[in-house]
Scaffold this active site. Structure first.
Site, PDB file in Angstrom:
ATOM      1  N   TYR A   1      36.286  46.829  72.350  1.00  0.00           N
ATOM      2  CA  TYR A   1      37.127  46.523  73.515  1.00  0.00           C
ATOM      3  C   TYR A   1      36.353  45.794  74.612  1.00  0.00           C
ATOM      4  O   TYR A   1      36.944  45.069  75.401  1.00  0.00           O
ATOM      5  CB  TYR A   1      37.729  47.799  74.106  1.00  0.00           C
ATOM      6  CG  TYR A   1      38.743  48.498  73.207  1.00  0.00           C
ATOM      7  CD1 TYR A   1      39.008  48.015  71.937  1.00  0.00           C
ATOM      8  CD2 TYR A   1      39.423  49.621  73.622  1.00  0.00           C
ATOM      9  CE1 TYR A   1      39.921  48.639  71.106  1.00  0.00           C
ATOM     10  CE2 TYR A   1      40.342  50.257  72.797  1.00  0.00           C
ATOM     11  CZ  TYR A   1      40.581  49.755  71.539  1.00  0.00           C
ATOM     12  OH  TYR A   1      41.482  50.377  70.720  1.00  0.00           O
TER      13      TYR A   1
ATOM     14  N   LYS B   1      32.302  53.959  60.296  1.00  0.00           N
ATOM     15  CA  LYS B   1      32.509  53.071  59.137  1.00  0.00           C
ATOM     16  C   LYS B   1      31.117  52.587  58.728  1.00  0.00           C
ATOM     17  O   LYS B   1      30.820  51.381  58.701  1.00  0.00           O
ATOM     18  CB  LYS B   1      33.454  51.927  59.569  1.00  0.00           C
ATOM     19  CG  LYS B   1      33.938  51.040  58.460  1.00  0.00           C
ATOM     20  CD  LYS B   1      34.942  51.694  57.538  1.00  0.00           C
ATOM     21  CE  LYS B   1      35.336  50.754  56.423  1.00  0.00           C
ATOM     22  NZ  LYS B   1      35.999  51.426  55.294  1.00  0.00           N
TER      23      LYS B   1
ATOM     24  N   ASP C   1      38.620  55.368  57.362  1.00  0.00           N
ATOM     25  CA  ASP C   1      39.796  55.242  56.489  1.00  0.00           C
ATOM     26  C   ASP C   1      40.099  56.579  55.804  1.00  0.00           C
ATOM     27  O   ASP C   1      41.260  56.994  55.704  1.00  0.00           O
ATOM     28  CB  ASP C   1      39.617  54.103  55.474  1.00  0.00           C
ATOM     29  CG  ASP C   1      38.213  54.047  54.874  1.00  0.00           C
ATOM     30  OD1 ASP C   1      37.306  54.700  55.421  1.00  0.00           O
ATOM     31  OD2 ASP C   1      38.020  53.354  53.861  1.00  0.00           O
TER      32      ASP C   1
ATOM     33  N   ASP D   1      41.049  55.575  69.493  1.00  0.00           N
ATOM     34  CA  ASP D   1      42.351  55.157  70.000  1.00  0.00           C
ATOM     35  C   ASP D   1      43.418  55.441  68.934  1.00  0.00           C
ATOM     36  O   ASP D   1      44.473  56.022  69.196  1.00  0.00           O
ATOM     37  CB  ASP D   1      42.274  53.649  70.327  1.00  0.00           C
ATOM     38  CG  ASP D   1      43.457  53.159  71.126  1.00  0.00           C
ATOM     39  OD1 ASP D   1      44.363  53.968  71.401  1.00  0.00           O
ATOM     40  OD2 ASP D   1      43.481  51.967  71.475  1.00  0.00           O
TER      41      ASP D   1
ATOM     42  N   ASP E   1      46.044  59.125  68.468  1.00  0.00           N
ATOM     43  CA  ASP E   1      47.502  58.997  68.407  1.00  0.00           C
ATOM     44  C   ASP E   1      48.054  59.596  67.107  1.00  0.00           C
ATOM     45  O   ASP E   1      49.107  60.219  67.101  1.00  0.00           O
ATOM     46  CB  ASP E   1      47.923  57.524  68.501  1.00  0.00           C
ATOM     47  CG  ASP E   1      48.065  57.072  69.949  1.00  0.00           C
ATOM     48  OD1 ASP E   1      47.789  57.884  70.859  1.00  0.00           O
ATOM     49  OD2 ASP E   1      48.451  55.913  70.186  1.00  0.00           O
TER      50      ASP E   1
END
Ligand code: NAD
Length: 360
Positions: free
Chosen positions: A143, A190, A222, A246, A250
């Site tokens: 970001y 990752k 994943d 993020d 959620d």
């Protein structure tokens, strides 16, 4: 003494913060906590009164406070403000995050056994509910990394992490895990593909040595996204970087099925924090008494835990909420067909106060 800046905001913000304050005051009385509350305007309410969603008075109050207790900001009326920098979310929430130096976002996703039917997963997968805490890094990663931008038909985002950023968020996750019964951290990265994830993994492993009482495991992002839907009960604290956090926070929240139940804490330098429900200002039900105050009340518990060092009081609030639900009380948003009666926002707040004050 803990100085708390209280920002009610817009929509249902004033109603839910009112209930949150009642519960904090009840906990302060029972546990003899020295809390001070000072209110200020924020969001659309502040824009209407002063022409800015984060007036100077609010800004300096928050700068001097130990914690900020926020309702929610925004609403259809304010989406039309011509200057986007004066719209509530951009003009108030983003600068507030900067002022407080927030680098850690904590989102508990709890499926209470009494609300298990709200979970979109098959009932046999979530018998007894689950209690997950997602700890997300807020300042680094894709970001904010430079370079960033468009070059003709090519666009670039850069993922950058420093060791220092990883160290401080790792400590937040391990300190949080230490307070929880299962004492376990799942670090999500990752590392099979990304260099930043390799730095993440080695740094997390290094810091974990300071916490021999906490179990550390690693999972690729994943695999974690799949595991959350398959077996959420395996997770305790999930520690992860900005983008993965993020998305995963959620996903975990969605599994609880109840937006009105989800608190959040964002922590900054020197123990300062911003505590707010995960939902927005719900303008569609503002003023009707239908708002569920429990996310805000639970955010108050996080405030006591992380900014006032009052763990016992935080647990008392969380247990009172669990008891209210276990006894069958519901607000409209979480009332199934079997709920004996639906409470309004004030009645729900009163009941939590009663159970906090007198747990027996
Ligand atoms: P929302 O979270 O406000 O509402 C989504 C739905 O959930 C609505 O139907 C609402 O009635 C319901 N809901 C939300 N909280 C509830 C509660 N406590 N009890 C009962 N029902 C509840 O999201 P939205 O409608 O997309 O956004 C409304 C406004 O809030 C927008 O202006 C948005 O920009 C703003 N917003 C603010 C924040 C914040 O202040 N941090 C976060 C998200 C959205």
């Amino acid at each position: 003494m803990t100085h708390i800046a209280v920002l009610r905001g817009d929509g249902i913000g004033p109603e839910i913060v009112e209930e949150g304050l009642k519960v904090l005051r009840a906990a302060a009385t029972r546990f003899k906590l020295d809390l001070t509350f000072t209110e200020a305007l924020v969001g659309g309410a502040a824009y209407d009164a002063t022409g800015h969603p984060l007036p100077d008075a609010t800004r300096s109050l928050c700068e001097g406070a130990d914690a900020v207790y926020l309702g929610a900001v925004g609403g259809p009326k304010y989406d039309k403000i011509p200057d986007p920098n004066l719209r509530p979310e951009r003009g108030a929430l983003l600068p507030l995050r900067k002022i407080l130096g927030l680098y850690a976002n904590l989102r508990p996703a709890v499926l209470y056994p009494a609300l298990a039917s709200a979970c979109p997963l098959r009932a046999d997968k979530v018998v007894g509910g689950f209690d997950i805490l997602v700890v997300r890094e807020l300042t680094g990663g894709l970001y904010f990394g430079q370079p960033k931008g468009w070059e003709g038909d090519r666009a670039v985002d850069t993922c950058v992490y420093t060791k220092e950023e990883i160290v401080r968020i790792t400590r937040v996750a391990f300190e949080s895990a230490r307070r929880r019964p299962r004492k376990s951290v799942m670090s999500v990265d990752k590392a099979n593909v990304l260099e930043t994830s390799r730095l993440w993994r080695t740094t997390v492993e290094e810091i974990a040595k300071e916490y021999p009482d906490v179990t550390l495991t690693h999972m690729l992002v994943d695999a974690c996204a799949m595991a959350l839907c398959k077996n959420p009960q395996q997770f305790d604290v999930i520690l992860t970087e900005n983008l993965f956090g993020d998305i995963l926070s959620d996903e975990a929240a969605e599994l609880t099925g109840s937006l009105g139940m989800l608190p959040s804490a964002s922590l900054g330098a020197g123990g300062k924090g911003l505590f707010e429900p995960s939902h927005g200002s719900a303008p569609d039900i503002a003023g009707t008494g239908k708002a569920n105050p429990l996310a805000t009340i639970l955010s108050g518990a996080l405030l006591l835990r992380y900014s006032a060092g009052a763990e016992e009081a935080a647990v008392a609030i969380e247990q009172a909420v669990e008891r209210v639900l276990g006894d069958g009380f519901r607000t409209a948003d979480i009332a199934g067909a079997d709920a004996p009666g639906v409470l309004n926002c004030t009645q729900m707040g009163d009941l939590v106060v009663k159970y906090v004050t007198n747990p027996n």
